[in-house]
Design an enzyme around this catalytic site. Structure first.
Site, PDB file in Angstrom:
ATOM      1  N   THR A  72      62.740 111.349 124.777  1.00 55.42           N
ATOM      2  CA  THR A  72      61.735 110.603 124.022  1.00 55.42           C
ATOM      3  C   THR A  72      61.957 110.765 122.519  1.00 55.42           C
ATOM      4  O   THR A  72      61.963 109.781 121.760  1.00 55.42           O
ATOM      5  CB  THR A  72      60.316 111.087 124.418  1.00 55.42           C
ATOM      6  N   GLN A 179      69.288 108.495 131.825  1.00 57.17           N
ATOM      7  CA  GLN A 179      69.497 108.518 133.279  1.00 57.17           C
ATOM      8  C   GLN A 179      70.970 108.611 133.657  1.00 57.17           C
ATOM      9  O   GLN A 179      71.286 108.796 134.831  1.00 57.17           O
ATOM     10  CB  GLN A 179      68.878 107.265 133.929  1.00 57.17           C
ATOM     11  N   SER A 199      69.030 113.686 127.652  1.00 60.86           N
ATOM     12  CA  SER A 199      67.976 114.666 127.924  1.00 60.86           C
ATOM     13  C   SER A 199      68.448 115.616 129.021  1.00 60.86           C
ATOM     14  O   SER A 199      68.864 115.184 130.092  1.00 60.86           O
ATOM     15  CB  SER A 199      66.724 113.916 128.384  1.00 60.86           C
ATOM     16  N   ALA A 200      68.360 116.932 128.762  1.00 66.21           N
ATOM     17  CA  ALA A 200      68.961 117.923 129.668  1.00 66.21           C
ATOM     18  C   ALA A 200      68.271 118.024 131.025  1.00 66.21           C
ATOM     19  O   ALA A 200      68.910 118.304 132.034  1.00 66.21           O
ATOM     20  CB  ALA A 200      68.967 119.295 128.993  1.00 66.21           C
ATOM     21  N   THR A 237      63.084 125.611 113.833  1.00 65.25           N
ATOM     22  CA  THR A 237      63.943 126.643 114.429  1.00 65.25           C
ATOM     23  C   THR A 237      64.500 126.145 115.753  1.00 65.25           C
ATOM     24  O   THR A 237      63.763 125.605 116.576  1.00 65.25           O
ATOM     25  CB  THR A 237      63.135 127.941 114.641  1.00 65.25           C
ATOM     26  N   CYS A 325      56.667 108.485 134.505  1.00 66.48           N
ATOM     27  CA  CYS A 325      55.881 108.462 133.278  1.00 66.48           C
ATOM     28  C   CYS A 325      54.771 107.427 133.352  1.00 66.48           C
ATOM     29  O   CYS A 325      53.840 107.470 132.575  1.00 66.48           O
ATOM     30  CB  CYS A 325      56.783 108.167 132.088  1.00 66.48           C
TER      31      CYS A 325
HETATM   32  C1  LIG Z   1      65.484 106.072 130.602  1.00 60.72           C
HETATM   33  C2  LIG Z   1      64.628 107.183 130.059  1.00 60.72           C
HETATM   34  N1  LIG Z   1      64.489 107.328 128.741  1.00 60.72           N
HETATM   35  C3  LIG Z   1      63.752 108.297 128.199  1.00 60.72           C
HETATM   36  C4  LIG Z   1      63.092 109.204 128.982  1.00 60.72           C
HETATM   37  C5  LIG Z   1      62.296 110.294 128.348  1.00 60.72           C
HETATM   38  O1  LIG Z   1      63.024 111.511 128.410  1.00 60.72           O
HETATM   39  P1  LIG Z   1      62.312 112.925 128.217  1.00 60.72           P
HETATM   40  O2  LIG Z   1      61.538 113.180 129.462  1.00 60.72           O
HETATM   41  O3  LIG Z   1      63.450 113.889 128.038  1.00 60.72           O
HETATM   42  O4  LIG Z   1      61.472 112.819 126.993  1.00 60.72           O
HETATM   43  C6  LIG Z   1      63.187 109.101 130.384  1.00 60.72           C
HETATM   44  C7  LIG Z   1      62.423 110.004 131.264  1.00 60.72           C
HETATM   45  O5  LIG Z   1      62.034 109.663 132.365  1.00 60.72           O
HETATM   46  C8  LIG Z   1      63.989 108.064 130.935  1.00 60.72           C
HETATM   47  O6  LIG Z   1      64.137 107.921 132.248  1.00 60.72           O
END
Ligand SMILES: Cc1ncc(COP(=O)(O)O)c(C=O)c1O
Length: 398
Positions: A72, A179, A199-200, A237, A325
């Site tokens: 995000t 993804q 995103s890890a 940090t 989400c």
């Molecule tokens: C395509 C996509 N973008 C962004 C995100 C957001 O990632 P994060 O959960 O690391 O903030 C997600 C999470 O489901 C996602 O699937």
């Protein structure tokens, strides 16, 4: 009761090897990487080693990696950072209708700040057409943001082709690879992207850590102020244990991606064909082939997806209706709406996403529970006797 996790697209468990590498950095090796003493210097080294690991796995340079708190933040930084930096050059951004909310809501925020956003439509498989991008670019366009693969329906976008179009127009190109980074091979030059979000926690790393790849020479306005970390691109940090875990997860992912894809494809096909063999009036969402190997998104006619989800949960099966989400909103998913799924089918949709620890037995169990659950729900469904739905998205098994 069995507990079967089929929601790997929402998040994944941390890999034991990742956790093992992270552990010392909570207690023994707790130094602040900005400190000049030994404790700090040692941790500066491990942060830079992790940066190299992340960079290598997407064929980028270490200086092109900015650590963030996850997908995000990376999407926000890419989009707002570009818009604020380039506002004197133009005020137009292009994205598409099926992006994650991290992109869509960021674009909506920019609209509230006076920017103009084109939300390109997609076809009924979820594809964005490079020719549509070409047509939409104007002299005022400062950014194109198109996701690498969709989190709900799994469709993989033609990013390299889009990249060529965007590059030819001299516009900055961002892709949300949240993804895909753990599954597909990523070479930033081949994709032609300037910005790429990772995103890890989507590939067996910890939550709350990710990165934005920023191609050398790409200028972004800094959004988080208050320190010189990340070469003044993101103050605060460093999350040292998270960064160490992220680096390890990325290293494991890049060395095992090909094998992992093969396993996922086999299990995904078994699940997909099993569903179509055993259940009538079910439709595949997304492209049958150009899709993530871990994604099975299907719509069941005459069934409420949320109720099906809860019934499966009572049988120990965890999956998702739409993206995690958004699953607390009753509205049909914006992705399914954008690909033209009738509302009643969109409301009957489920996403099964498999992963590293999914077994054939798990698939067999789901295939034993799902058909009878759907049948029971249909037997009492008020939707059942309403007129049928005509859609072209049903696919044969396989
Ligand atoms: C395509 C996509 N973008 C962004 C995100 C957001 O990632 P994060 O959960 O690391 O903030 C997600 C999470 O489901 C996602 O699937």
């Amino acid at each position: 009761m069995k507990k079967i996790y089929m929601d790997y697209a929402a998040t994944t468990p941390t890999h034991p090897e990742v956790l093992k590498e992270m552990e010392p950095y909570f207690v023994e090796k707790f130094g602040n990487p900005s400190s000049v003493h030994l404790f700090g210097r040692e941790n500066r080294k491990v942060v830079e080693k992790a940066r190299e690991r992340v960079a290598q796995s997407i064929s980028a340079g270490p200086d092109e990696i900015v650590f963030t708190s996850g997908g995000t933040e990376s999407d926000n930084y890419a989009i707002i950072g570009t818009a604020f930096k380039k506002r004197d050059l133009g005020d137009h951004i292009i994205t598409c209708a099926i992006e994650h909310h991290a992109v869509l809501e960021t674009c909506q925020f920019l609209e509230s700040q006076g920017f103009k956003v084109t939300y390109l439509p997609v076809d009924n498989h979820g594809f964005v057409y490079p020719s549509d991008i070409k047509k939409a670019i104007t002299g005022k366009t400062i950014l194109v943001s198109i996701m690498h693969a969709n989190n709900e329906i799994g469709t993989i976008e033609p990013i390299a082709e889009i990249g060529r179009v965007v590059k030819a127009a001299g516009v900055c190109f961002h892709t949300d690879a949240v993804q895909t980074a753990g599954i597909l091979d990523i070479h930033v030059d081949e994709l032609g992207v300037d910005l790429l979000a990772i995103s890890a926690h989507k590939f067996y790393g910890p939550k709350g850590i990710g990165a934005l790849y920023v191609r050398e020479g790409t200028e972004l306005e800094t959004l988080i102020h208050g320190g010189h970390q990340e070469r003044r691109r993101r103050a605060g940090t460093e999350n040292v244990p998270g960064i160490v875990g992220f680096g390890k997860a990325m290293e494991i992912a890049s060395s095992e991606r090909a094998m992992y894809r093969e396993k996922l494809t086999y299990l995904r096909n078994k699940l997909m064909s099993g569903i179509f063999e055993r259940i009538d009036d079910v439709y595949l969402n997304g492209h049958p082939k150009e899709r993530l190997p871990n994604n099975v998104s299907v719509s069941f006619e005459f069934v409420e997806g949320e109720s099906l989800l809860l019934n499966l949960d009572m049988n120990g099966i965890a999956c998702s209706s739409g993206s995690a989400c958004t699953s607390d909103t009753p509205e049909p998913s914006h992705v399914l709406t954008a690909i033209g799924t009738p509302t009643v089918l969109a409301r009957g949709s489920l996403r099964f996403s498999i992963g590293r620890w999914t077994t054939e037995e798990d698939i067999d169990y789901v295939l034993s529970v799902l058909p009878e659950t759907v049948e029971k729900m249909r037997a009492i469904s008020p939707l059942k006797n309403k007129s049928g739905i005509s859609t072209s998205s049903q696919v044969p098994p396989g």
